[in-house]
Motif scaffolding. Structure first.
Motif, PDB file in Angstrom:
ATOM      1  N   UNK A 176       0.850  -1.192   0.000  1.00  0.00           N
ATOM      2  CA  UNK A 176       0.000   0.000   0.000  1.00  0.00           C
ATOM      3  C   UNK A 176       0.884   1.241   0.000  1.00  0.00           C
ATOM      4  N   UNK A 177       0.309   2.358  -0.395  1.00  0.00           N
ATOM      5  CA  UNK A 177       1.061   3.604  -0.393  1.00  0.00           C
ATOM      6  C   UNK A 177       0.321   4.622   0.465  1.00  0.00           C
ATOM      7  N   UNK A 178       0.759   4.859   1.677  1.00  0.00           N
ATOM      8  CA  UNK A 178       1.951   4.339   2.342  1.00  0.00           C
ATOM      9  C   UNK A 178       1.714   2.912   2.851  1.00  0.00           C
ATOM     10  N   UNK A 179       2.796   2.170   3.066  1.00  0.00           N
ATOM     11  CA  UNK A 179       2.652   0.793   3.554  1.00  0.00           C
ATOM     12  C   UNK A 179       1.958   0.749   4.916  1.00  0.00           C
ATOM     13  N   UNK A 180       1.093  -0.229   5.081  1.00  0.00           N
ATOM     14  CA  UNK A 180       0.416  -0.424   6.365  1.00  0.00           C
ATOM     15  C   UNK A 180       1.382  -1.069   7.355  1.00  0.00           C
ATOM     16  N   UNK A 181       2.169  -2.012   6.865  1.00  0.00           N
ATOM     17  CA  UNK A 181       3.178  -2.678   7.692  1.00  0.00           C
ATOM     18  C   UNK A 181       4.503  -2.685   6.934  1.00  0.00           C
ATOM     19  N   UNK A 182       5.607  -2.690   7.656  1.00  0.00           N
ATOM     20  CA  UNK A 182       6.912  -2.691   6.992  1.00  0.00           C
ATOM     21  C   UNK A 182       7.333  -4.105   6.596  1.00  0.00           C
ATOM     22  N   UNK A 183       8.373  -4.170   5.810  1.00  0.00           N
ATOM     23  CA  UNK A 183       9.042  -5.442   5.538  1.00  0.00           C
ATOM     24  C   UNK A 183      10.015  -5.643   6.697  1.00  0.00           C
ATOM     25  N   UNK A 184       9.830  -6.693   7.465  1.00  0.00           N
ATOM     26  CA  UNK A 184      10.631  -6.880   8.677  1.00  0.00           C
ATOM     27  C   UNK A 184      12.128  -6.914   8.391  1.00  0.00           C
ATOM     28  N   UNK A 185      12.518  -7.519   7.285  1.00  0.00           N
ATOM     29  CA  UNK A 185      13.939  -7.609   6.963  1.00  0.00           C
ATOM     30  C   UNK A 185      14.558  -6.229   6.765  1.00  0.00           C
ATOM     31  N   UNK A 186      13.772  -5.270   6.318  1.00  0.00           N
ATOM     32  CA  UNK A 186      14.289  -3.924   6.092  1.00  0.00           C
ATOM     33  C   UNK A 186      14.450  -3.136   7.386  1.00  0.00           C
ATOM     34  N   UNK A 187      13.862  -3.610   8.473  1.00  0.00           N
ATOM     35  CA  UNK A 187      13.985  -2.928   9.759  1.00  0.00           C
ATOM     36  C   UNK A 187      15.303  -3.242  10.451  1.00  0.00           C
ATOM     37  N   UNK A 188      15.939  -4.320  10.047  1.00  0.00           N
ATOM     38  CA  UNK A 188      17.183  -4.750  10.683  1.00  0.00           C
ATOM     39  C   UNK A 188      18.324  -3.858  10.219  1.00  0.00           C
ATOM     40  N   UNK A 189      18.989  -3.207  11.171  1.00  0.00           N
ATOM     41  CA  UNK A 189      20.099  -2.318  10.830  1.00  0.00           C
ATOM     42  C   UNK A 189      21.405  -3.101  10.802  1.00  0.00           C
ATOM     43  N   UNK A 190      22.330  -2.625  10.013  1.00  0.00           N
ATOM     44  CA  UNK A 190      23.637  -3.262   9.945  1.00  0.00           C
ATOM     45  C   UNK A 190      23.614  -4.499   9.073  1.00  0.00           C
TER      46      UNK A 190
END
Length: 88
Positions: free
Chosen positions: A65-79
């Motif tokens: 969706x635009x904006x996304x309702x939920x994030x992609x969990x893998x993209x939340x991981x830093x580093x």
């Protein structure tokens, strides 16, 4: 009951994480599963999709969706992303 099925455990944790981010994930998922079962198209043993596949489609839909309702969990991981191979 399944012993040593680590993939199922990881999948369950992923679904739980998404439903904690936004409770609509669980509501929409249950609704779609009910709809699919009512139509008789939610039984992988009979050649249709599994209920898990329908839940994954709900998650993908909400991410697109635009904006996304939920994030992609893998993209939340830093580093550096952890590499975990699961035999499933």
């Amino acid at each position: 009951i399944s012993l040593y099925n680590t993939l199922a455990l990881i999948n369950t944790q992923m679904l739980e994480a998404y439903s904690k981010i936004d409770p609509r994930v669980q509501i929409l998922g249950y609704g779609l599963k009910y709809f699919a079962k009512t139509l008789g198209i939610c039984d992988a043993s009979k050649g249709s999709l599994s209920s898990y596949a329908y839940i994954l489609m709900v998650i993908f839909f909400l991410q697109q969706r635009n904006p996304p309702v939920i994030p992609v969990l893998q993209e939340l991981h830093e580093g550096e992303k952890p590499v975990e191979l699961i035999d499933g």
